[in-house]
Scaffold this motif. Structure first.
Motif, PDB file in Angstrom:
ATOM      1  N   ARG A 177       0.822  -1.214   0.000  1.00 53.06           N
ATOM      2  CA  ARG A 177       0.000   0.000   0.000  1.00 53.06           C
ATOM      3  C   ARG A 177       0.856   1.265   0.000  1.00 53.06           C
ATOM      4  O   ARG A 177       0.481   2.279  -0.585  1.00 53.06           O
ATOM      5  N   SER A 178       2.009   1.217   0.658  1.00 53.68           N
ATOM      6  CA  SER A 178       2.864   2.402   0.736  1.00 53.68           C
ATOM      7  C   SER A 178       3.699   2.608  -0.516  1.00 53.68           C
ATOM      8  O   SER A 178       4.248   3.690  -0.728  1.00 53.68           O
ATOM      9  N   GLY A 179       3.821   1.561  -1.343  1.00 48.08           N
ATOM     10  CA  GLY A 179       4.666   1.643  -2.516  1.00 48.08           C
ATOM     11  C   GLY A 179       6.083   1.174  -2.266  1.00 48.08           C
ATOM     12  O   GLY A 179       6.900   1.134  -3.195  1.00 48.08           O
ATOM     13  N   ILE A 182      -4.244  -1.300  -5.334  1.00 44.57           N
ATOM     14  CA  ILE A 182      -3.299  -0.304  -5.867  1.00 44.57           C
ATOM     15  C   ILE A 182      -2.764  -0.638  -7.266  1.00 44.57           C
ATOM     16  O   ILE A 182      -2.164   0.227  -7.899  1.00 44.57           O
ATOM     17  N   ARG A 219       6.285  -1.981  -4.767  1.00 48.38           N
ATOM     18  CA  ARG A 219       5.377  -1.473  -5.789  1.00 48.38           C
ATOM     19  C   ARG A 219       4.823  -2.628  -6.617  1.00 48.38           C
ATOM     20  O   ARG A 219       5.570  -3.466  -7.102  1.00 48.38           O
ATOM     21  N   ASP A 223       2.455  -3.212  -9.931  1.00 43.60           N
ATOM     22  CA  ASP A 223       1.805  -2.549 -11.063  1.00 43.60           C
ATOM     23  C   ASP A 223       0.746  -3.416 -11.726  1.00 43.60           C
ATOM     24  O   ASP A 223      -0.288  -2.920 -12.172  1.00 43.60           O
TER      25      ASP A 223
END
Length: 438
Positions: free
Chosen positions: A117-119, A154, A122, A124
């Motif tokens: 969630r924070s990246g 996300i 990540r 995609d």
């Protein structure tokens, strides 16, 4: 999510469907530099992963996050275009790790959703394996919720492999039609988890562990010969509950034996809770349209307050090796990355805080000629000694809770293989002097 591959362009309302992976062009959806994620073990969408491997050079270079591997569709040779990262070296991941092309993310399992969630991790592109849709066009998430829920929130692109042989499982989330960018049809049995062999040593360990588990306890149990033997030894118990990161076929056997009712677990009464289903046909048949077995995300299954609220949580975990103070290596064996930090610390801490709970690490006393109880670990400290609970081998039980270091050493030596005890005592005293234990 909420945009298509072009920034600022709204996603179409209905995702296209393709009849087979042979017609699938992933280059429309995957960009150079993307990180891909999918369900682990039996939840792996094999059609999509195979297409990704075959078309890997079409995306320049991408990264794949790996959970437990079963299919072996990805191998070290694919590192020519794919960077591999994963939280574990389990299953077919070991070949990738041994080739030196698997980056390990050493983290508590409970941290994965927050990283996503924070990246910090990540994601995609998310690949899912789901059953056919209901009348409203919704899909259950099949065999796994766990960290996939965070990725679903996300990811820029969601590709759903709709497998006609995937069970419809019950959980706290359904995949909505507008969340899917692309559907691919498939039909094949989900990959089963390989069967394990339970022998006399596993049964001896299981007997010791079972003596620690009371009627009405809630179970967290991993997979493998020892957990399977433990569950088999608990068939005479009553009103057991299930709250586990993973559930396998042996849990179904325990439920059908009448030992599991989930009546006294303190929350989710009447319902077994898991993050991922790791089994075969028996488990899949039991889970299909069965609200008595519910899947939840990691943010629930591993949440410390949830675990502490469970009644008499018996957390039963394994290890590669343990030292005389209660430090656990669950990651590296003979120089190979074979395990993970995983959820062991999450559940051991949860069991410590659960009223009447018992945090267990169970393992054979030896691997071949080598003791698995050692004076000093040969690998990393996956579980620190401050989280040490109860250790079990075929030779007995060592309860380290509240015990100082000298007492721990004596108790651990008592459950080591007899042929290694004298050496461990000598090495233990040497380690104590050099490390300032006493």
């Amino acid at each position: 999510m909420g945009s298509d591959l072009t920034q600022g362009v709204a996603r179409p309302g209905a995702a296209p469907s393709l009849p087979a992976a042979a017609t699938l062009d992933l280059a429309r959806w995957i960009r150079a530099g993307d990180t891909l994620m999918w369900g682990q073990a039996s939840a792996e969408p094999a059609t999509l992963v195979r297409a990704y491997a075959e078309q890997r050079h079409d995306f320049a270079r991408t990264r794949a996050f790996l959970g437990i591997g079963l299919t072996g569709l990805l191998d070290a040779q694919h590192a020519d275009a794919i960077d591999f990262i994963g939280y574990c070296g389990s299953g077919t991941n070991r070949r990738i790790a041994d080739a030196g092309v698997l980056e390990i993310l050493p983290c508590h399992y409970s941290d994965l959703p927050a990283f996503i969630r924070s990246g910090a991790l990540r994601i995609d592109v998310l690949l899912l394996q789901v059953p056919p849709a209901d009348e409203q066009g919704r899909h259950s998430l099949g065999l796994a919720h766990e960290y996939l829920l965070a990725a679903l929130d996300i990811a820029r692109v969601v590709i759903a492999e709709v497998n006609a042989q995937m069970p419809w499982t019950c959980g706290d989330r359904l995949l909505q039609p507008e969340e899917i960018d692309l559907r691919v049809e498939a039909s094949y049995p989900p990959s089963p988890v390989p069967a394990t062999q339970v022998g006399d040593r596993e049964r001896a360990i299981a007997a010791h562990v079972a003596a620690l588990v009371e009627d009405g306890a809630t179970l967290q149990c991993g997979l493998g010969a020892i957990p399977e033997a433990v569950l088999g030894a608990l068939r005479g118990r009553r009103d057991l509950g299930i709250h586990s990161g993973a559930v396998g076929d042996a849990v179904v056997e325990l439920i059908e034996a009448g030992a599991v009712t989930n009546a006294r677990k303190g929350r989710d009464t009447g319902t077994s809770i898991a993050g991922v289903l790791l089994g075969g046909t028996r488990l899949h048949r039991y889970a299909h349209n069965n609200p008595a077995l519910q899947l939840r995300g990691t943010e629930y299954t591993h949440h410390p307050e949830v675990l502490a609220s469970l009644s008499r949580l018996a957390a039963i975990n394994s290890a590669v090796e343990v030292d005389l103070t209660g430090q656990v290596n669950s990651e590296v064996a003979a120089g190979s990355y074979v395990g993970a930090v995983g959820g062991a610390v999450d559940f051991l801490r949860g069991a410590q805080r659960s009223r009447g709970g018992v945090p267990v690490v169970a393992l054979p006393s030896t691997a071949g000629a080598h003791s698995r109880i050692v004076a000093r670990l040969s690998g990393p400290v996956s579980t620190p000694r401050c989280d040490a609970g109860v250790f079990v081998t075929e030779y007995g039980v060592a309860d380290l809770r509240g015990a100082p270091l000298a007492a721990r050493m004596r108790r651990m030596i008592d459950i080591a293989h007899p042929s290694h005890r004298a050496r461990l005592e000598q090495e233990g005293h040497q380690a104590a002097r050099s490390l300032g234990w006493r």
